[in-house]
Design an enzyme around this catalytic site. Structure first.
Site, short mmCIF file in Angstrom:
data_model
loop_
_atom_site.label_atom_id
_atom_site.label_comp_id
_atom_site.label_asym_id
_atom_site.label_seq_id
_atom_site.Cartn_x
_atom_site.Cartn_y
_atom_site.Cartn_z
N LYS A 42 0.93 -1.41 -0.02
CA LYS A 42 -0.12 0.21 -0.11
C LYS A 42 0.98 1.11 0.34
CE LYS A 42 0.01 -0.71 5.21
NZ LYS A 42 -0.96 -0.97 6.31
N TYR A 57 17.32 29.47 8.38
CA TYR A 57 16.77 30.58 9.00
C TYR A 57 16.69 30.63 10.55
CZ TYR A 57 14.06 30.05 5.01
OH TYR A 57 13.93 30.19 2.77
C1 LIG Z 1 -0.18 -1.94 6.79
C2 LIG Z 1 -0.72 -3.29 7.22
C3 LIG Z 1 0.06 -4.28 7.14
C4 LIG Z 1 1.27 -4.55 6.91
O1 LIG Z 1 1.95 -3.54 8.67
P1 LIG Z 1 3.53 -3.67 8.55
O2 LIG Z 1 3.43 -3.14 10.20
O3 LIG Z 1 3.69 -2.80 8.08
O4 LIG Z 1 3.84 -4.74 8.50
C5 LIG Z 1 -0.87 -5.53 7.74
N1 LIG Z 1 -1.54 -5.62 7.66
C6 LIG Z 1 -2.96 -4.97 7.62
C7 LIG Z 1 -4.64 -4.03 7.86
C8 LIG Z 1 -2.28 -2.84 7.56
O5 LIG Z 1 -3.19 -1.78 7.44
#
Ligand SMILES: *Cc1c(COP(=O)(O)O)cnc(C)c1O
Length: 345
Positions: free
Chosen positions: A35, A244
């Site tokens: 994702k 800055y």
């Molecule tokens: C993002 C997510 C994962 C992966 O999690 P990691 O901690 O990056 O391994 C797995 N299951 C769900 C439901 C998620 O939202």
């Protein structure tokens, strides 16, 4: 060229997937969570690497992300969508052959109505209170849903990065209670859950951050290298400020290199006072504030200033940078800038 170079080691990506895969028994399948544009590394590149390593199940947050992954991995692989079936998703889900992980009675009704013959999975809430059917909802729907043959029943752990946290065993028990006797593959573990041991693996694991070299997978191979070009070098004397707000003032003669990357490239401004860049293993502290496109670095101790300084690489990983910025590796990864020249190693 003033553009910083982000090098992505696809061999390390594959090695991390294989290492996590090796922690489960042969009966458990290891998926890949890609994702958010493959945690900022690029969904196409990551999905191709994971498919090459052997992954056959992919997970994304939204249907549109799933369609992108389908174009890379081709037919055959399973692509699951965590947000489930949202209004307006039917065409994308069907067109890209995606499996929505339905998380409410409303989504189940929407899916059955719009795509009665298309596959789906179910997301259960075992205590995180973020996404999924609660035990009460599930009890009423379970029989009808199981009659339609879900492809996967899953839940998510809230505290899996803390192995000793009592929430882990509690959620596992809740998951057992909600899924006992179901004739359907089950999934509970992301990266943290995978590291908790085989009791948490069930039929499919869903690692994300560990693939990309982030904690809690401490043994992961680093995947990223970020080299930032030096644009200009100057000497400042005692009492002279840098950057800055005059946020840093030299107390002795100091050599300052100005490098070409900043918070617009995901180098979070908050990391400024604690961050370090490296020249051949030699740490060079950031001086003054991180600007939008520039960072000023103390290179006084270097005999010669190189063309580029290393921000991510063998001496500093995403979690080191995250610690300097007061955040987590996940946020450093998913903030990686769109301006970088991206190279594959
Ligand atoms: C993002 C997510 C994962 C992966 O999690 P990691 O901690 O990056 O391994 C797995 N299951 C769900 C439901 C998620 O939202």
């Amino acid at each position: 060229m003033g553009t910083a170079r982000l090098t992505i080691d696809t061999g390390a990506l594959k090695a991390n997937w294989r290492a996590l895969d090796a922690m489960s028994g042969a009966a458990c399948e290891t998926g890949a969570v890609v994702k958010a544009d493959g945690y900022g590394l690029g969904a196409d590149l990551v999905a191709e690497a994971m498919a090459g390593a052997g992954a056959r199940s992919f997970f994304v947050a939204m249907a549109e992300e799933g369609a992108q992954v389908r174009a890379v991995v081709g037919p055959g692989a399973a692509i699951y969508v965590f947000s489930g079936h949202m209004a307006g998703d039917a065409e994308t889900l069907a067109g890209a052959d995606l499996i929505p992980l339905l998380n409410s009675a409303e989504q189940i009704a929407r899916h059955v109505e719009a795509l009665p013959d298309r596959p789906f999975g179910i997301q259960l809430d075992t205590g995180m209170n973020r996404l999924g059917l609660e035990p009460g909802d599930w009890a009423g729907l379970r029989e009808a849903v199981m009659g339609r043959g879900p492809r996967l029943v899953m839940s998510h752990l809230a505290c899996a990065d803390e192995p000793g946290h009592p929430m882990n065993a509690g959620q596992r028990e809740a998951f057992e209670a909600m899924t006992a006797g179901l004739d359907c593959p089950r999934s509970l573990a992301a990266t943290g859950g995978t590291l908790l041991g085989t009791d948490f693996h069930y039929d499919v694991t869903r690692p994300g951050v560990g693939l990309y070299g982030g904690l809690p997978f401490a043994e992961a191979r680093p995947v990223l290298r970020l080299d930032v070009p030096v644009i200009q070098t100057r000497t400042v004397g005692p009492g002279e400020p840098v950057g800055y707000g005059n946020a840093w003032t030299a107390t002795e003669e100091t050599r300052i290199a100005t490098v070409s990357a900043g918070y617009a490239d995901g180098l979070i401004r908050a990391m400024g006072p604690r961050a370090v860049l490296y020249a051949d293993g030699m740490p060079c502290p950031v001086r003054g504030r991180v600007s939008m496109d520039l960072i000023t670095v103390d290179v006084t101790q270097l005999a010669e200033v190189p063309d580029r300084l290393e921000l991510l690489g063998p001496h500093q990983g995403v979690d080191d940078l995250a610690a300097a910025a007061g955040t987590i590796g996940y946020e450093i990864l998913t903030s990686l800038g769109a301006r970088y020249e991206r190279a594959v190693a």
